[in-house]
Scaffold this motif. Sequence first.
Motif, PDB file in Angstrom:
ATOM      1  N   VAL A   1       0.818  -1.224   0.000  1.00 45.74           N
ATOM      2  CA  VAL A   1       0.000   0.000   0.000  1.00 45.74           C
ATOM      3  C   VAL A   1       0.849   1.270   0.000  1.00 45.74           C
ATOM      4  N   LEU A   2       2.176   1.093  -0.024  1.00 42.90           N
ATOM      5  CA  LEU A   2       3.080   2.253   0.005  1.00 42.90           C
ATOM      6  C   LEU A   2       4.105   2.186  -1.134  1.00 42.90           C
ATOM      7  N   PRO A   3       3.659   1.978  -2.379  1.00 46.49           N
ATOM      8  CA  PRO A   3       4.610   1.778  -3.477  1.00 46.49           C
ATOM      9  C   PRO A   3       5.534   2.965  -3.714  1.00 46.49           C
TER      10      PRO A   3
ATOM     11  N   VAL B   1      -3.222  11.171  -2.337  1.00 44.38           N
ATOM     12  CA  VAL B   1      -3.666  11.394  -0.967  1.00 44.38           C
ATOM     13  C   VAL B   1      -3.963  10.086  -0.242  1.00 44.38           C
ATOM     14  N   ASP B   2      -4.514   9.083  -0.951  1.00 45.69           N
ATOM     15  CA  ASP B   2      -4.849   7.829  -0.261  1.00 45.69           C
ATOM     16  C   ASP B   2      -3.588   7.096   0.200  1.00 45.69           C
ATOM     17  N   GLU B   3      -2.508   7.176  -0.577  1.00 45.05           N
ATOM     18  CA  GLU B   3      -1.255   6.542  -0.150  1.00 45.05           C
ATOM     19  C   GLU B   3      -0.651   7.296   1.032  1.00 45.05           C
ATOM     20  N   PHE B   4      -0.724   8.619   0.989  1.00 43.40           N
ATOM     21  CA  PHE B   4      -0.222   9.415   2.113  1.00 43.40           C
ATOM     22  C   PHE B   4      -1.005   9.099   3.389  1.00 43.40           C
TER      23      PHE B   4
ATOM     24  N   LEU C   1       0.250   7.921   7.033  1.00 46.15           N
ATOM     25  CA  LEU C   1      -0.129   8.650   8.249  1.00 46.15           C
ATOM     26  C   LEU C   1      -0.868   7.770   9.245  1.00 46.15           C
ATOM     27  N   GLY C   2      -1.662   6.837   8.703  1.00 44.78           N
ATOM     28  CA  GLY C   2      -2.513   6.023   9.556  1.00 44.78           C
ATOM     29  C   GLY C   2      -3.797   6.723   9.936  1.00 44.78           C
ATOM     30  N   ARG C   3      -4.159   7.761   9.193  1.00 43.16           N
ATOM     31  CA  ARG C   3      -5.399   8.504   9.458  1.00 43.16           C
ATOM     32  C   ARG C   3      -5.745   9.327   8.222  1.00 43.16           C
TER      33      ARG C   3
END
Length: 807
Positions: free
Chosen positions: A670-672, A684-687, A691-693
């Motif tokens: 999830v963090l390519p 934004v969804d990867e960031f 962040l975890g939020r």
Amino acid sequence: MKYREIIEKMTLEEKASLMSGKDFWQTQDIERLGVNNIFLADGPHGIRKQAEAADHLGLNESIPATCFPTAATVANSWNTELGEKIGQYLGEEAVAQKVNVLLGPGINMKRDPLCGRNFEYFSEDPYHAGKMAAGYIKGIQSHGISACVKHFAANNQEERRMSIDTIVDERTLREIYLTAFEIAIKEGQTKTVMSSYNMLNGAYTNENLHLMREILRDEWKFDGVVVTDWGGSNDRVAGLIAGNELEMPTTAGETNKEIVEAVKSGQINEEVLDECVDRLLDLIFTTEEVFEKPYKKEFDIEEHHSVAQQVAEESIVLLKNEDNILPLKKGKKVATIGDFAKEARYQGAGSSIVNPTMLDSTLDSLELSGLENIGFEPGFERYGKRNRNKLEKACALAKEADVVLLYIGLDEVTEAEGLDRQNMKIPENQIELLEAVSKVNQNIVVVLSCGSAVEMPWIDNVKGLVHGYLSGQAGAKAILRVLTGEVNPSGKLAETYPFKYEDTPAYHNFPGKEVSVEYRESMFIGYRYYDTANVNVLFPFGFGLSYTSFEYSDISVHKDKVTFSITNTGDVAGREAAQLYVSCQSDAIFRPEKELKGFKKVFLNAGETKTISIPFDDKTFRYFNVKTNKWEIEEATYTIMIGASSTDIRLTDALFVEGTNAPIPYDKTVLPSYYTGKVNHVAVDEFEQLLGRKVPVSTWDRTKPLGYNDTIAQCKYAKGAVARFAYHLINFAHSFLKKIGKRETANLIMMSVYHMPFRGIARMTGGIVNMPMLDGLLMIVNGQFFKGLRHFLRERRKMLRVAKSTN
């Protein structure tokens, strides 16, 4: 507590009074208990103590002091001992001017090259910045006074700095934005820390319990004083609970009352207040000791000027030397061109402006350089206006010379506190001059003066490039000594120079324009990004040329250090800054390609060889694990690299390091972007996964009434016609002043009015406007003109009555 006996004699009101300034630069005193007020002064590269009519913005001239090169300049020396030496001389001058707390050094990271205050910060690397800062602090505090490391933390843009919310993941916060502070506080043993204006992940930094209590106090065991940046207090009681002892400047007792009421109501335990008072008393009493015995009230101006020159000489960076055009031989006919040759750009702007004790001139110094200066032409208008006549005169002079010394760079109002740069370019009129001169004389040596990275699409038109950065009051002579070879340049860049701004990692996320700024690039700033994502750059981190050459050999890696040899293989003596980089060979946890973990500067005569040892420390192999919420070591083989820059690696070896067996904190799938380092445009969804939020909404809610933490700029959409008119008036004044050449005043409007939150009106006026009066102003802003005006006038009368009764 050290001072329990004194604190027990204080009234609650007296305790509270110590928690904010007496005026703009002094703390409160309590005469009956022998508690003196102490003086705080700006001073990252020279003391700025104003003799009268003190202000924060640098409008009033300060007492003369040595203007040393700025932090961005000295960082290029890669010499922590030199940093300590500067600190010693700064400390001596502070004592002479009876300054207890010197507000510096600044160690915020150079996240983006456009940050308007980068000239005041050391580096894009936290290890490098922390080590340099620790040297400064040790030197300053060797005189018994206090340094004040700033701005804590994640303050990396100037626009909207008093209200912007920095959104950053915990690992990046720890590894990039807090590590320099950790080194400065633990190794430098600073007595004072300044909190920053901004919010951090939803809370103002001086109210942020995670930052101020859990990290600063509990983890790092800091027992000194935290002072707000000037006007940087939001909720005074929340700040006190977080451990913020001193609010500056004065609020004329307004926030003292808030503290008293909070204690009486039980909102805050009086013991928390007592702890803050105790720490402040310790700062007062320990820094006052030097003034209780005979002390030097003057310093040797000539000696300090000579040290400023030495520092500049070791910090100047030679970036290009085609055909060995440098050093220039004696008797060479040179044409000196460029406005900066006559009026040097030698320091920054804003709260760091120093009134120099003396100032070397390039044109005067040329007479003693051994060069034959055939003339001077300014060549361009300083603030960007085109002038064909000046350009043509410069070209005519250039035709007659063997070599052209072309002095170009950024002007004083382009790099300034409170404003970010609009682009990475130097003014177009200077580039036009360079191109025109190159057509009549190809032997051009550019002397560059600016405090931050610039694009150089013009570099192929020059044979020599000497970067003086902002080299202080003795910089002109120092630069000429490098040009003529009296000094062998040894400076190396403490920041990367990309080809163009679009190549930078934060390009799509700088600056935050409204509510927040998202650090989507995570830890990949500066060389960490360029080297990992394989982005070509103009000049890499750690790069700098010399008039000699160095050979690296014989690397040997031990459990606790790396040793190697350096030989000066050239014909002249010189200094070399060797750099230790470490790379983890495991890909289980995303990391930069390499990270700086040590450096050492060494002097070598021609033909001389020295063996260098760089120790490993607690930061060499660590990373912050967000699952365990602590520092861990990944068990892996690490590549140990010794380089002349981040891309010029001369020696490598490997070392297996046992780990702490912590769980892997990330799901690679999830963090390519982060696992490849290609973070220039993270979705934004990867960031949010990192962040975890969810990220907060980054835009203003234009339907809500404006409040304390909204800015004057937001009056654009205010309900009150008066507020909208004021907004347009401010915009007009800014544009008009710029048009007529009053750019410094125009900038001041943007910094101190346009981006100021409404609470700043109360916090920065020293009690002239209080918070109840501000409530009236906000009513006017929000469309209740007559109600707001009545409220404002009523509260003003009330304030004046109280002031009269207490006098």
